[in-house]
Motif scaffolding. Sequence first.
Motif, PDB file in Angstrom:
ATOM      1  N   ALA A 164     -57.452  -6.340 -34.462  1.00 14.18           N
ATOM      2  CA  ALA A 164     -56.314  -6.578 -33.565  1.00 14.18           C
ATOM      3  C   ALA A 164     -56.755  -6.482 -32.107  1.00 14.18           C
ATOM      4  N   LEU A 165     -57.702  -5.591 -31.807  1.00 15.14           N
ATOM      5  CA  LEU A 165     -58.155  -5.421 -30.428  1.00 15.14           C
ATOM      6  C   LEU A 165     -58.896  -6.654 -29.914  1.00 15.14           C
ATOM      7  N   LEU A 166     -59.379  -7.487 -30.837  1.00 12.32           N
ATOM      8  CA  LEU A 166     -59.974  -8.760 -30.456  1.00 12.32           C
ATOM      9  C   LEU A 166     -58.966  -9.900 -30.603  1.00 12.32           C
ATOM     10  N   ASN A 167     -57.744  -9.560 -31.026  1.00 10.66           N
ATOM     11  CA  ASN A 167     -56.691 -10.546 -31.283  1.00 10.66           C
ATOM     12  C   ASN A 167     -57.201 -11.640 -32.222  1.00 10.66           C
ATOM     13  N   MET A 168     -57.818 -11.212 -33.331  1.00 16.62           N
ATOM     14  CA  MET A 168     -58.337 -12.173 -34.291  1.00 16.62           C
ATOM     15  C   MET A 168     -58.072 -11.716 -35.723  1.00 16.62           C
ATOM     16  N   PRO A 169     -56.791 -11.437 -36.064  1.00 18.24           N
ATOM     17  CA  PRO A 169     -56.483 -11.060 -37.443  1.00 18.24           C
ATOM     18  C   PRO A 169     -56.743 -12.224 -38.394  1.00 18.24           C
ATOM     19  N   GLU A 216     -58.816 -19.221 -24.414  1.00 18.88           N
ATOM     20  CA  GLU A 216     -59.074 -18.225 -23.380  1.00 18.88           C
ATOM     21  C   GLU A 216     -59.599 -16.924 -23.983  1.00 18.88           C
ATOM     22  N   LEU A 217     -59.092 -16.565 -25.156  1.00 18.98           N
ATOM     23  CA  LEU A 217     -59.587 -15.373 -25.840  1.00 18.98           C
ATOM     24  C   LEU A 217     -61.082 -15.508 -26.133  1.00 18.98           C
ATOM     25  N   ARG A 218     -61.470 -16.674 -26.658  1.00 20.82           N
ATOM     26  CA  ARG A 218     -62.872 -16.889 -27.008  1.00 20.82           C
ATOM     27  C   ARG A 218     -63.760 -16.919 -25.765  1.00 20.82           C
ATOM     28  N   LYS A 219     -63.226 -17.467 -24.678  1.00 23.53           N
ATOM     29  CA  LYS A 219     -64.035 -17.665 -23.478  1.00 23.53           C
ATOM     30  C   LYS A 219     -64.164 -16.410 -22.631  1.00 23.53           C
ATOM     31  N   SER A 220     -63.052 -15.671 -22.465  1.00 25.40           N
ATOM     32  CA  SER A 220     -63.054 -14.615 -21.447  1.00 25.40           C
ATOM     33  C   SER A 220     -62.717 -13.219 -21.957  1.00 25.40           C
TER      34      SER A 220
END
Length: 352
Positions: free
Chosen positions: A62-67, A92-96
């Motif tokens: 969850a802390l990576l927002n990737m469930p 944006e999650l993947r990039k930054s």
Amino acid sequence: MSDTTNRGSAGPVLSVRDLKLHYFTSKGVVRALDGISFDLRPGETMGLVGESGCGKTTTGVALLNMPSPPGRIVSGSIRIDGTEIVGLPERELRKSVRWTKVSMVFQGAMNCLTPVYTIRQLMLETYREHAGPGAAEAAAEPLMRKYASLVGLPANVLDRYPHELSGGMKQRVVIAMALFLEPKVIVMDEPTTALDVIVQAQILNLVKELKRDLGLSYIFITHDLATEAEIADKIMVMYAGKMAELGSSEDIFGPEPGGSPAGGGPRRGPAHPYTQKLLASTPRLRARVSELAFIPGSPPDLVEPPAGCRFAPRCGFAKARCRASEPPVAELAEGHLVACWKAMEDPEYERS
């Protein structure tokens, strides 16, 4: 207890508030995380402990927002280095965010290295994803060598394939890959699983050295309470997707036998019955143990969790109020939080 000198008085590098992550399955909604909150400061290590299925790894992803599908963060806030990541677009999650602000050493990480790529190719792939396709790969070379060296690997490891490395070397590679884009927070999910005790000790010493030298903040997930006692500044005990207790290592583990609170302050030790049972099931070298404790029953079904306190069906202290009303999170002492009606009524009960 672990060193906390790097923490200082800085604000949190990670702040989580009322985080809920659910899995939407054909059998119903699994409330894998159901409203957890905590802060992590620079240079601090927080351990996550609890039975299998309590939400430790789910917290990490969850802390990576990737469930993993069909999981989804349904509400709450995750702020990392001042950036709110809940609701950010995937690109944006993947990039930054991922691997630049927060990275993760996954459970069973030794088996996640692609066998047909060299270590250099694997690290370059991560670099390209974040720096962009036009980025000069030569700029990544000193970073790769730097972090290979920091985790105790020779530079020639970069040109080797995963099958050419030992288990301990592969684990060090995975840690180097989590580090080399220099994130603020690293989530480590069972990083010493399947390693022999000598290599386990080497990895733990490495983690502590990197924390001291680089000021890293860790979320350290493990079933091994002895490991948490050695490495964690504070510990969150999880049960059925919720926080049962959160406190410093001394709050959770208590003082050494025969010791007393520093300065004559309030007595320290585990306050939640679940925490007490977890600790009682682990033998201590300096304590007399005639019989190991165990927790009767099994964790609840998170599709239909019980009313009130989720631990109540297995708790020897549970009363009608516990079964009818969910306890709020209360602060017993500075930084020591617990969700238990009994502990709130009598904070000193049955402390071990």
